[in-house]
Design an enzyme around this catalytic site. Structure first.
Site, PDB file in Angstrom:
ATOM      1  N   LYS A 250     -43.533 -30.953   4.398  1.00  0.00           N
ATOM      2  CA  LYS A 250     -42.764 -30.108   5.307  1.00  0.00           C
ATOM      3  C   LYS A 250     -41.985 -31.067   6.197  1.00  0.00           C
ATOM      4  O   LYS A 250     -42.572 -31.818   6.994  1.00  0.00           O
ATOM      5  CB  LYS A 250     -43.681 -29.218   6.143  1.00  0.00           C
ATOM      6  CG  LYS A 250     -42.879 -28.328   7.066  1.00  0.00           C
ATOM      7  CD  LYS A 250     -43.740 -27.403   7.886  1.00  0.00           C
ATOM      8  CE  LYS A 250     -42.856 -26.718   8.901  1.00  0.00           C
ATOM      9  NZ  LYS A 250     -43.434 -26.708  10.239  1.00  0.00           N
TER      10      LYS A 250
ATOM     11  N   GLY B 139     -43.640 -23.259  19.438  1.00  0.00           N
ATOM     12  CA  GLY B 139     -44.636 -23.074  20.487  1.00  0.00           C
ATOM     13  C   GLY B 139     -44.184 -22.170  21.621  1.00  0.00           C
ATOM     14  O   GLY B 139     -44.872 -22.024  22.622  1.00  0.00           O
TER      15      GLY B 139
ATOM     16  N   ASN C 199     -48.644 -21.011  13.712  1.00  0.00           N
ATOM     17  CA  ASN C 199     -49.675 -21.950  14.168  1.00  0.00           C
ATOM     18  C   ASN C 199     -50.108 -21.638  15.591  1.00  0.00           C
ATOM     19  O   ASN C 199     -51.190 -21.121  15.834  1.00  0.00           O
ATOM     20  CB  ASN C 199     -49.169 -23.394  14.039  1.00  0.00           C
ATOM     21  CG  ASN C 199     -50.246 -24.413  14.388  1.00  0.00           C
ATOM     22  OD1 ASN C 199     -51.363 -24.073  14.757  1.00  0.00           O
ATOM     23  ND2 ASN C 199     -49.937 -25.675  14.269  1.00  0.00           N
TER      24      ASN C 199
END
Lengths: 256, 384
Positions: free
Chosen positions: A98, A159, A207
């Protein structure tokens, strides 16, 4: 109906990809991965310490159950990303990568120039390359042209949990792509993942939202459902919304 | 008055405007006039503006401490996850030609001076590597004869050879070219505290030696970034000057660095004076409550910046701060050259948290967090 999709010649049933960073413990990470039903997990190479068995994140991931996708997070140019990918290959970890190239250490936004450069070289060396990109339709086509296995446009800065802020551009990417489109970054809630899937993307990578939840495994299950719901809705065909309100059963006797 | 952050030049010009034109007094007015409604409104949207940051430095913010703590925790988690990064300082030398009023390494201090040889440094570093540390901070007093650029470059190379993936220094400051040389050796980050941004107090606290030059020091972080070093850590020595004025300047400094050097990762630490040589008296001691208030306000203002705490602070305070703003900490530190493999020579300051690394790690786990040794890669090089 087998609703699978294929990346780099490998077939996946789950359309939820899960990252392994930011968890409280390896146990919590493993429980969340299991609950998510994923078949592909990403691992940050900067966190892998081959010289320290106790701090070795790969030790906790069963390669029989999951495809491990190493990522180059922390690399700030093509050269660093390429070097990391080559080392991963040499260490026998994976020939998949990735590709993350983020010169800006605060928003961690991907560098289109360096990403394309690295992708070209890594594809040439036989890697299966999944590049993390801003939601730029032209860049997505360029990456497809050089042989990337997917494109992974961001929904919002990594995030940030902001959701799908790049909606219109992702729709163009989906329309034009001949390789799977995976929305990566910014997905903060299962409803965001649903939204992305409803838009017709092939998969979502999550994530932070799972890792930082108070109960990561429960959140992973919620994301599994969110992704599945969005996918089914997309396949079922979502009726277009109307711009004005309309009564579903007229009561006046008039023909409108 | 309004100070523009133009994202160019060096920080000294902005600092001079702040300290000369009464701008700080204006800022302190905001703080002194802050009421509860002001504090509540700061929590609406992150990150904080400068006015909101200043408001949260006010004692009235303590009435909302729990809410502010929750916000700080959430922001820390979003960016850094449920983790705390551990690093370890390695003292290379306590030779120093400065005479800073607050420091035990000063020329007036009479104690055993030592500079580690390559062999001694290797032994110390290997011990730390075996514990699991991968992030090391090389510390030295200022003495070009004892710790030259060449010496430090050799030490950085040595650390990388041993296997440390992240090597930082906290030493005398250098020119851009010298930082470039250290970058070529593998330097990842530099810690440089201004100690105090107050120009008058700075002169008093630094009576002799090269460190007297306020301008040269205040612009060091700009030079570090210009040299392509990827990380720079800034801070003030809490207890030296008025912490409110210092905090406002520190936050402005970080804003400047972020804008002027978009590829540089800027972090902050919060060193606080607990003990100092005879003759030093602090007029501005910073209490635990004030320190925590500052760290929380910094986290709400800089959600993406690493905020670190050292073993100068007690276990109780450190445990409280892990994950609540703080995402990086040292553990098991010795502050004297040779302190890990033997008794060591004179130390810079006594540590307040003398727990072993594993004891600290377990305290971090008790907070529902994971301690991380490696979060970097040896293949990451300077930007230029």
């Amino acid at each position: 109906m087998n609703d699978t999709f294929t990346i780099g010649g490998r077939e996946f049933y789950s359309r939820l990809l899960v990252g392994t960073g930011k968890f409280r413990s390896s146990e919590e990470m493993v429980a969340a991965i299991e609950a998510s039903g994923t078949e592909l997990v990403t691992v940050s190479l900067r966190r892998v310490d081959l010289d320290s068995p106790s701090d070795h994140i790969l030790k906790f991931i069963d390669p029989e159950k999951y495809l491990v996708l190493p990522n180059t997070s922390g690399a700030r140019n093509a050269e660093e990303a390429i070097r990391l990918a080559r080392l991963t290959k040499a260490a026998g970890i994976s020939t998949w990568v990735k590709l993350e190239v983020t010169p800006d250490p605060r928003y961690l936004l991907p560098d289109p120039v360096e990403t394309l450069k690295a992708a070209k070289i890594l594809v040439g060396e036989g890697f299966t390359v999944l590049p993390y990109i801003n939601a730029d339709p032209v860049l997505a086509k360029r990456l497809e042209d050089v042989g990337c296995a997917t494109v992974m446009p961001l929904g919002a800065p990594i995030g940030s949990n902001l959701g799908i802020k790049t909606r219109e551009n992702i729709l163009i990417i989906v329309e034009q792509a001949n390789i799977p489109v995976v929305v990566d970054a910014g997905i903060g809630a299962p409803s965001h993942a649903s939204e992305a899937m409803e838009m017709g993307v092939d998969a979502c990578l999550v994530n932070t939202a799972i890792a930082v939840a108070n109960n990561s495994a429960m959140m992973a299950r919620a994301f599994k459902k969110g992704v599945e719901a969005g996918r089914e809705a997309y396949l079922a065909g979502i009726p277009k919304p109307l711009t004005t309100a309309r009564s579903s059963s007229p009561t006046t006797g008039l023909p409108w | 008055m309004r100070i523009e952050n133009e994202g160019k030049g060096e920080f000294s010009s902005m600092a001079m405007q702040l300290w000369a034109d009464g701008a700080l007094d204006e800022a302190l007015n905001i703080m002194e006039n802050a009421d509860e409604a002001n504090v509540i409104s700061t929590l609406d949207q992150m990150p904080l503006t400068s006015d909101e940051f200043i408001t949260l430095l006010s004692p009235i913010a303590d009435n909302f401490r729990q809410q502010i703590e929750e916000t700080a925790k959430e922001l820390t988690r979003l960016r850094f996850g449920k983790t705390v990064n551990l690093y370890i300082p390695l003292y290379l030398s306590n030779h120093c030609i400065n005479n800073c009023s607050y420091c035990w390494f000063g020329t007036d201090q009479n104690f055993e001076r030592k500079v580690l040889s390559i062999q001694e440094a290797r032994e110390e570093a290997k011990l730390l590597y075996r514990v699991g540390y991968r992030n090391i901070l090389l510390v030295a007093g200022e003495d070009p004869k004892a710790t030259s650029v060449e010496y430090l470059a050799e030490m950085i190379l040595l650390m990388k050879e041993i296997g440390f993936v992240f090597v930082a220094i906290e030493t005398q400051i250098f020119s851009t070219d010298e930082y470039s040389k250290l970058g070529a050796a593998g330097l990842d980050s530099v810690t440089v505290y201004q100690e105090t941004y107050d120009p008058i107090l700075y002169s008093k606290a630094h009576p002799s030696g090269p460190k007297r030059d306020y301008m040269w020091r205040i612009n060091a972080p700009d030079r570090i970034a210009q040299a392509g070093i990827r990380g720079v850590s800034v801070g003030v020595l809490l207890g030296l000057g008025d912490f409110r004025r210092e905090a406002i300047t520190l936050a402005t400094h970080i804003k400047h660095l972020n804008k002027a050097h978009w590829q540089t990762s800027v972090s902050a630490s919060f060193p606080r004076i607990h003990s100092a040589p005879n003759g030093f008296s602090s007029e501005h001691a910073v209490s635990d409550t004030e320190l925590v208030r500052l760290i929380l306000a910094m986290r709400l203002t800089f959600p993406d910046s690493t905020l670190a705490i050292s073993t100068r602070e007690t276990p109780k305070l450190r445990d409280q701060l892990f994950g609540m703003g703080i995402n990086q900490a040292s553990a098991g530190s010795r502050t004297s050259p040779g302190g890990y493999s033997g008794g060591g020579a004179g130390e810079q300051f006594p540590v307040a948290d003398d727990r072993t690394p594993m004891e600290v790690a377990s305290a971090i786990q008790d907070k529902g967090l994971e301690w991380v040794f490696k979060d970097w890669d040896i293949n990451f090089k300077p930007i230029k």
